[in-house]
Design an enzyme around this catalytic site. Structure first.
Site, PDB file in Angstrom:
ATOM      1  N   LYS A  42       0.796  -1.242   0.000  1.00 52.41           N
ATOM      2  CA  LYS A  42       0.000   0.000   0.000  1.00 52.41           C
ATOM      3  C   LYS A  42       0.822   1.283   0.000  1.00 52.41           C
ATOM      4  O   LYS A  42       0.363   2.344   0.432  1.00 52.41           O
ATOM      5  CB  LYS A  42      -1.004   0.030   1.172  1.00 52.41           C
ATOM      6  CG  LYS A  42      -1.818  -1.221   1.360  1.00 52.41           C
ATOM      7  CD  LYS A  42      -2.269  -1.869   0.082  1.00 52.41           C
ATOM      8  CE  LYS A  42      -3.332  -1.113  -0.667  1.00 52.41           C
ATOM      9  NZ  LYS A  42      -3.598  -1.802  -1.979  1.00 52.41           N
ATOM     10  N   HIS A  97       7.064  -7.603  -2.001  1.00 48.94           N
ATOM     11  CA  HIS A  97       6.858  -6.834  -0.768  1.00 48.94           C
ATOM     12  C   HIS A  97       7.744  -7.356   0.360  1.00 48.94           C
ATOM     13  O   HIS A  97       7.553  -6.982   1.513  1.00 48.94           O
ATOM     14  CB  HIS A  97       5.402  -6.942  -0.305  1.00 48.94           C
ATOM     15  CG  HIS A  97       4.406  -6.221  -1.164  1.00 48.94           C
ATOM     16  ND1 HIS A  97       4.575  -4.923  -1.593  1.00 48.94           N
ATOM     17  CD2 HIS A  97       3.206  -6.619  -1.665  1.00 48.94           C
ATOM     18  CE1 HIS A  97       3.520  -4.566  -2.311  1.00 48.94           C
ATOM     19  NE2 HIS A  97       2.685  -5.568  -2.372  1.00 48.94           N
ATOM     20  N   SER A 130      -4.631   2.830   4.208  1.00 56.07           N
ATOM     21  CA  SER A 130      -4.813   2.164   2.921  1.00 56.07           C
ATOM     22  C   SER A 130      -4.835   0.644   3.094  1.00 56.07           C
ATOM     23  O   SER A 130      -5.644  -0.061   2.481  1.00 56.07           O
ATOM     24  CB  SER A 130      -3.684   2.581   1.971  1.00 56.07           C
ATOM     25  OG  SER A 130      -3.849   1.986   0.708  1.00 56.07           O
TER      26      SER A 130
HETATM   27  P1  A3P Z   1      -5.190   4.589  -1.045  1.00 58.08           P
HETATM   28  O1  A3P Z   1      -5.803   3.346  -0.467  1.00 58.08           O
HETATM   29  O2  A3P Z   1      -4.746   5.550   0.014  1.00 58.08           O
HETATM   30  O3  A3P Z   1      -6.042   5.246  -2.065  1.00 58.08           O
HETATM   31  P2  A3P Z   1      -0.071  -0.353  -3.656  1.00 58.08           P
HETATM   32  O4  A3P Z   1      -0.060  -0.250  -5.141  1.00 58.08           O
HETATM   33  O5  A3P Z   1       1.279  -0.384  -3.045  1.00 58.08           O
HETATM   34  O6  A3P Z   1      -0.962  -1.453  -3.192  1.00 58.08           O
HETATM   35  O7  A3P Z   1      -0.682   1.015  -3.086  1.00 58.08           O
HETATM   36  C1  A3P Z   1      -2.037   1.327  -3.266  1.00 58.08           C
HETATM   37  C2  A3P Z   1      -2.272   2.759  -2.824  1.00 58.08           C
HETATM   38  O8  A3P Z   1      -1.671   3.643  -3.791  1.00 58.08           O
HETATM   39  C3  A3P Z   1      -3.747   3.117  -2.776  1.00 58.08           C
HETATM   40  O9  A3P Z   1      -3.833   4.144  -1.791  1.00 58.08           O
HETATM   41  C4  A3P Z   1      -3.948   3.646  -4.194  1.00 58.08           C
HETATM   42  O10 A3P Z   1      -5.092   4.431  -4.362  1.00 58.08           O
HETATM   43  C5  A3P Z   1      -2.674   4.460  -4.345  1.00 58.08           C
HETATM   44  N1  A3P Z   1      -2.339   4.767  -5.748  1.00 58.08           N
HETATM   45  C6  A3P Z   1      -2.308   3.916  -6.784  1.00 58.08           C
HETATM   46  N2  A3P Z   1      -1.997   4.551  -7.923  1.00 58.08           N
HETATM   47  C7  A3P Z   1      -1.808   5.849  -7.586  1.00 58.08           C
HETATM   48  C8  A3P Z   1      -1.479   7.023  -8.328  1.00 58.08           C
HETATM   49  N3  A3P Z   1      -1.270   6.971  -9.636  1.00 58.08           N
HETATM   50  N4  A3P Z   1      -1.386   8.195  -7.651  1.00 58.08           N
HETATM   51  C9  A3P Z   1      -1.597   8.249  -6.310  1.00 58.08           C
HETATM   52  N5  A3P Z   1      -1.924   7.173  -5.566  1.00 58.08           N
HETATM   53  C10 A3P Z   1      -2.031   5.987  -6.195  1.00 58.08           C
END
Ligand code: A3P
Length: 286
Positions: A42, A97, A130
């Site tokens: 996340k 991860h 998140s």
């Molecule tokens: P939120 O739950 O706060 O919205 P991962 O890819 O490591 O699983 O992380 C997911 C988090 O990154 C989620 O956060 C998601 O919405 C956010 N995220 C994914 N793409 C993004 C982007 N292009 N810009 C900003 N946040 C992004």
């Protein structure tokens, strides 16, 4: 169901100690032209993966939309996905991860043939929020039914899958300072200065990219674009119940303020100061 692999807490569908897949994992043969995207869950992994893929593929955003990120990368601690790595065409793009010390044995033992690693970290309060929503929406995490305060206790007591955020990030940060093949990025910098960060990743990967392409990638990888892009938004994933919480949820800095109580924040910040003491690691929370 949860289990431990190389000291890391993993969930169903992921590697088990002593299995055939664990062997493939440890003997993973990667070259300096391959690339690993690593993070605590996340933290902006998906976002970083899309940028890294595009930089390896001539910034071809049309092509990026043809296949899901899950197919374009191998998530190496997943049993189903580690098997495809030996057959992947170069450049092999890897997602993980795991903490640094749990990387494949071949990576840890061969300091001369290491692929480049792009590590992304996010401030831990937004990461926790998140992760809470991801736990609720993800079948692999048993569609978590606990409250935010239950999850908060799990997060600070190292019970979440992949364990302690502090150990993960501090250890990766230390290794990034020693190994030139590791680039350490922060979600908040990507959010505030996307163009600059994309340029930085391109330079690190040794990819030529002109101004116009950087702007194209900035546009293609901004939150709103990624949220509506089926190739990256996990809307077709069977594991995620988007009616509980979509994968592309908010994409903001500071959402923690809507969850942390004053008391939780005080406890958390005490821990934060303590665990990051002696490091030069800092995070922006808004
Ligand atoms: P939120 O739950 O706060 O919205 P991962 O890819 O490591 O699983 O992380 C997911 C988090 O990154 C989620 O956060 C998601 O919405 C956010 N995220 C994914 N793409 C993004 C982007 N292009 N810009 C900003 N946040 C992004």
């Amino acid at each position: 169901d949860e289990h431990v692999f190389k000291g890391v807490k993993l969930h169903d569908g992921m590697l088990h100690e002593g299995s055939e897949e664990a062997d493939i994992y440890d003997n993973l043969e990667l070259t300096v032209d391959d690339c690993i995207v690593a993070s605590y869950p996340k933290s902006g992994t998906t976002w970083t993966q899309e940028i890294v893929w595009l930089l390896h593929h001539g910034a071809d955003t049309d092509k990026a939309k043809e296949t899901t990120l899950t197919e374009r990368f191998s998530f190496i601690e997943m049993i189903q996905q580690i098997r495809k790595v030996p057959e992947m065409l170069p450049p092999k793009l890897i997602k993980t991860h795991v903490p640094y010390s749990s990387l494949p044995r071949n990576y840890l033992n061969n300091s001369t043939t290491r692929p480049k690693v792009v590590y992304i970290a996010r401030n831990p309060k937004d990461t926790a929020v998140s992760y809470f929503h991801f736990y609720r929406a993800n079948r692999a995490y048993g569609l978590y039914k606990g409250s935010w305060s239950d999850f908060f206790e799990m997060f600070i007591n190292e019970y979440t899958v992949y364990g302690c955020w502090f150990k993960h990030v501090v250890s990766w940060h230390n290794f990034a300072k020693m190994e030139p093949n590791i680039l350490f990025l922060k979600y908040e910098d990507m959010k505030k200065k996307p163009t600059e960060q994309i340029h930085k990743i391109a330079t690190f990967l040794g990819k030529d990219i002109d101004k116009e392409e950087v702007l194209k990638l900035t546009e293609h990888t901004k939150f709103e674009s990624m949220k509506s892009n089926k190739a990256v938004n996990y809307s077709s994933s069977e594991r995620i119940d988007a009616s509980v919480s979509p994968f592309m949820r908010k994409g903001q800095i500071g959402d923690w303020k809507n969850y942390f109580t004053v008391a939780q924040n005080e406890r958390f910040m005490m821990m934060y100061e303590e665990k990051l003491k002696g490091t030069d690691l800092t995070f922006e929370f808004e």
